[in-house]
Design a protein around this motif. Structure first.
Motif, PDB file in Angstrom:
ATOM      1  N   GLU A   1       0.833  -1.207   0.000  1.00 16.57           N
ATOM      2  CA  GLU A   1       0.000   0.000   0.000  1.00 16.57           C
ATOM      3  C   GLU A   1       0.862   1.249   0.000  1.00 16.57           C
ATOM      4  OE1 GLU A   1      -3.579   0.048   2.587  1.00 16.57           O
ATOM      5  OE2 GLU A   1      -3.042  -2.008   3.065  1.00 16.57           O
TER       6      GLU A   1
ATOM      7  N   TYR B   1       1.041   4.120  -2.970  1.00 16.59           N
ATOM      8  CA  TYR B   1       0.764   5.545  -2.779  1.00 16.59           C
ATOM      9  C   TYR B   1       1.791   6.405  -3.506  1.00 16.59           C
ATOM     10  CZ  TYR B   1      -0.060   9.997  -0.490  1.00 16.59           C
ATOM     11  OH  TYR B   1      -0.322  11.305  -0.253  1.00 16.59           O
ATOM     12  N   PHE B   2       3.043   6.079  -3.321  1.00 19.91           N
ATOM     13  CA  PHE B   2       4.082   6.898  -3.932  1.00 19.91           C
ATOM     14  C   PHE B   2       4.145   6.729  -5.448  1.00 19.91           C
ATOM     15  CE2 PHE B   2       5.601   6.871   0.452  1.00 19.91           C
ATOM     16  CZ  PHE B   2       5.699   8.239   0.629  1.00 19.91           C
TER      17      PHE B   2
ATOM     18  N   LYS C   1      -0.724  16.660  -0.937  1.00 22.62           N
ATOM     19  CA  LYS C   1      -0.446  15.227  -0.822  1.00 22.62           C
ATOM     20  C   LYS C   1       1.041  14.905  -0.838  1.00 22.62           C
ATOM     21  CE  LYS C   1      -4.581  12.992  -2.286  1.00 22.62           C
ATOM     22  NZ  LYS C   1      -4.982  11.641  -2.619  1.00 22.62           N
TER      23      LYS C   1
ATOM     24  N   ILE D   1       3.619  14.587   2.344  1.00 20.92           N
ATOM     25  CA  ILE D   1       3.558  13.581   3.401  1.00 20.92           C
ATOM     26  C   ILE D   1       4.756  12.651   3.294  1.00 20.92           C
ATOM     27  CG2 ILE D   1       2.292  11.798   2.196  1.00 20.92           C
ATOM     28  CD1 ILE D   1       0.702  11.306   4.588  1.00 20.92           C
ATOM     29  N   SER D   2       5.274  12.280   4.458  1.00 26.99           N
ATOM     30  CA  SER D   2       6.449  11.417   4.467  1.00 26.99           C
ATOM     31  C   SER D   2       6.039   9.950   4.500  1.00 26.99           C
ATOM     32  CB  SER D   2       7.306  11.716   5.691  1.00 26.99           C
ATOM     33  OG  SER D   2       6.727  11.147   6.828  1.00 26.99           O
ATOM     34  N   SER D   3       6.988   9.111   4.152  1.00 25.12           N
ATOM     35  CA  SER D   3       6.723   7.684   4.131  1.00 25.12           C
ATOM     36  C   SER D   3       6.354   7.174   5.518  1.00 25.12           C
ATOM     37  CB  SER D   3       7.949   6.954   3.611  1.00 25.12           C
ATOM     38  OG  SER D   3       7.738   5.568   3.591  1.00 25.12           O
ATOM     39  N   LYS D   4       7.031   7.711   6.510  1.00 27.78           N
ATOM     40  CA  LYS D   4       6.752   7.269   7.877  1.00 27.78           C
ATOM     41  C   LYS D   4       5.327   7.602   8.290  1.00 27.78           C
ATOM     42  CE  LYS D   4      10.940   6.687  10.311  1.00 27.78           C
ATOM     43  NZ  LYS D   4      11.508   6.808  11.672  1.00 27.78           N
TER      44      LYS D   4
ATOM     45  N   LEU E   1       2.851   8.026   6.316  1.00 25.90           N
ATOM     46  CA  LEU E   1       1.961   7.191   5.521  1.00 25.90           C
ATOM     47  C   LEU E   1       1.778   5.821   6.162  1.00 25.90           C
ATOM     48  CD1 LEU E   1       0.280   6.605   3.114  1.00 25.90           C
ATOM     49  CD2 LEU E   1       2.341   6.185   1.795  1.00 25.90           C
ATOM     50  N   TYR E   2       2.865   5.224   6.605  1.00 21.76           N
ATOM     51  CA  TYR E   2       2.763   3.939   7.288  1.00 21.76           C
ATOM     52  C   TYR E   2       1.797   4.039   8.451  1.00 21.76           C
ATOM     53  CZ  TYR E   2       6.482   1.274   5.020  1.00 21.76           C
ATOM     54  OH  TYR E   2       7.229   0.575   4.119  1.00 21.76           O
TER      55      TYR E   2
ATOM     56  N   LEU F   1      -1.876   4.242   7.493  1.00 20.64           N
ATOM     57  CA  LEU F   1      -2.416   2.943   7.116  1.00 20.64           C
ATOM     58  C   LEU F   1      -2.741   2.118   8.360  1.00 20.64           C
ATOM     59  CD1 LEU F   1      -0.013   2.230   4.133  1.00 20.64           C
ATOM     60  CD2 LEU F   1      -2.449   2.754   3.999  1.00 20.64           C
ATOM     61  N   ILE F   2      -1.900   2.260   9.374  1.00 21.77           N
ATOM     62  CA  ILE F   2      -2.182   1.539  10.614  1.00 21.77           C
ATOM     63  C   ILE F   2      -3.421   2.099  11.295  1.00 21.77           C
ATOM     64  CG2 ILE F   2      -1.320   1.029  12.931  1.00 21.77           C
ATOM     65  CD1 ILE F   2       1.469   0.918  11.777  1.00 21.77           C
TER      66      ILE F   2
ATOM     67  N   ARG G   1      -6.491   0.778   9.778  1.00 20.78           N
ATOM     68  CA  ARG G   1      -6.804  -0.584  10.194  1.00 20.78           C
ATOM     69  C   ARG G   1      -7.470  -0.602  11.570  1.00 20.78           C
ATOM     70  NH1 ARG G   1      -1.588  -3.838   9.863  1.00 20.78           N
ATOM     71  NH2 ARG G   1      -1.520  -4.048   7.611  1.00 20.78           N
TER      72      ARG G   1
ATOM     73  N   ALA H   1      -2.561   1.837  18.044  1.00 19.86           N
ATOM     74  CA  ALA H   1      -1.675   1.875  16.881  1.00 19.86           C
ATOM     75  C   ALA H   1      -0.207   1.797  17.284  1.00 19.86           C
ATOM     76  CB  ALA H   1      -1.930   3.137  16.075  1.00 19.86           C
TER      77      ALA H   1
ATOM     78  N   PHE I   1      -7.977  11.007   1.709  1.00 19.10           N
ATOM     79  CA  PHE I   1      -6.632  11.561   1.596  1.00 19.10           C
ATOM     80  C   PHE I   1      -5.712  10.616   0.840  1.00 19.10           C
ATOM     81  CE2 PHE I   1      -2.308  12.127   3.082  1.00 19.10           C
ATOM     82  CZ  PHE I   1      -2.135  13.487   2.929  1.00 19.10           C
TER      83      PHE I   1
ATOM     84  N   GLY J   1      -6.202  -5.241   0.878  1.00 16.38           N
ATOM     85  CA  GLY J   1      -5.677  -3.888   0.756  1.00 16.38           C
ATOM     86  C   GLY J   1      -6.032  -3.226  -0.572  1.00 16.38           C
TER      87      GLY J   1
ATOM     88  N   ASN K   1      10.642  -0.554  -2.879  1.00 10.84           N
ATOM     89  CA  ASN K   1      10.404  -0.775  -1.461  1.00 10.84           C
ATOM     90  C   ASN K   1      10.991  -2.132  -1.110  1.00 10.84           C
ATOM     91  OD1 ASN K   1       9.326   0.179   0.903  1.00 10.84           O
ATOM     92  ND2 ASN K   1       7.291   0.488   0.056  1.00 10.84           N
TER      93      ASN K   1
END
Lengths: 209, 209
Positions: free
Chosen positions: A199, A203-204, B3, B6-9, B11-12, B15-16, B19, B41, B77, B107, B190
């Motif tokens: 996911e 996004y990226f 948009k 936003i940083s990858s961190k 974003l993670y 997503l959490i 959930r 979380a 978002f 997902g 990734n």
DNA sequence: TCGTGTGAAGACGTTCACAGCT
DNA sequence: AGCTGTGAACGTCTTCACACGA
């Protein structure tokens, strides 16, 4: 340098450097510059030098690093190369694939046992790791003094199993379940959340169009 | 908010949160405080609030966040909830396990095809994803306009396949091979390095004894 | 001259602490 | 009173840029 002063991020990179160095050794290369090794490892040269500065002067100015010595230094710094026993809980799709995954062995680990609610369900899938029923988990951990566990059970059971593992004295859990585990401070958790990774990547990727 | 900012961190974590919110919705809970959601979380309350501040005022001071609205805001978002096609390269142990992994489907992804040097080798392993020979890879990607690839080939072939994927126009690679991939800037990688994760964990565990 | 080793600067991410709304 | 929203402080990681040795 003090071992406890190293960050997780640095550690990841050290492990990558180690891998790159192994490749260089195989190819008979004896010296490598920070920029060359950095490129292979996918980092910036300055970062590599900073990381390596953790274990004192190793490189030669104007020349680079002696591959052998550097590999030794990292290995020594990381400590025990001895075979570490690991157990795996949840012999489903992912679990049984991980049992056959040889990357763990090469990293100095051995999956000495797996646990599942239905141990017989993996019979005949050419798995060499013995699979035991769940109720033998605690005694197994304590008798064999296992410190590391790979957790591949469905999300809804993950916390429950994590509790059992923690009580049994496990030190680290590699968690593949899509669940945030609550564990006592004596236990370290490393999450590998496959769906999340995809996911995140997605996004990226969709951004840049 | 923009948009791209936003940083990858973050974003993670989003997503959490998503959930966790799903779970709350299932349980019929309508309001949640930053501290409660943060605990679920595994983050600090202040961090959660900072993250949520990305999409403006949603919470009610003195009360908390309305679960439904918050879930909607995050979903919106993050963008498209549409089904995204994914391909998988390397139908070995790990690859075939991932084909059966249902976390991807949940997902919003669908593995629409797999590729392997020996497609017939997975026959009879109750796999529903069609497996094609490697030489059809490029045309498949271009015809179906696939943007995401899961790479599960052995390390020594990873770079080669990555090159093919890049040229074919792939946008993102989820790389399970223990290799640092060199790709053009149009491609996002990734890495999920299983052996590395275990080694990393092991280091922090053996320290604390 | 080349490439390491490293202080200093910069970028980034997290946490604090409190103002302000309900 | 309770909890969000947020500027400011703090900490961490990364990058720069240059001194120094080979």
């Amino acid at each position: 340098m003090d071992k406890s002063s190293i960050s997780s991020k640095t550690l990841y990179r050290l492990l990558i450097y180690q891998r790159c160095l192994r490749k260089l050794i195989e190819n008979g290369i004896e010296t490598v510059s920070s920029s060359a090794l950095a490129k292979a490892a996918g980092v910036k040269p300055a970062q590599l030098r900073k990381d390596l500065a953790n274990f004192g002067q190793i490189g030669t100015r104007g020349l680079g690093y002696p591959v052998d010595d550097l590999a030794d230094a990292i290995r020594e710094f990381l400590g025990s190369t001895s075979l570490q026993p690991v157990i795996l809980i949840g012999a489903g799709n992912l679990g049984s694939a991980l049992m056959r995954y040889d990357g763990f062995n090469r990293g100095g680990f051995e999956v000495i046992g797996a646990f599942d609610l239905f141990p017989q369900s993996v019979a005949g899938k050419d798995i060499t790791v013995p699979v035991y029923p769940m109720d033998t988990l605690t005694t197994f951990i304590q008798q064999k003094k296992v410190k590391l566990a790979i957790l591949c059970v469905p999300g809804e059971h993950a916390q429950e199993v994590a509790n059992t593992l923690s009580l049994a004295g496990i030190g680290g859990i590699l968690n593949f379940s899509p669940t945030v585990l609550q564990v006592p401070p004596s236990v370290t958790v490393n999450n590998v959340d496959l769906a999340l990774e995809l996911e995140n990547l997605s996004y990226f990727v969709t951004q840049e169009s």
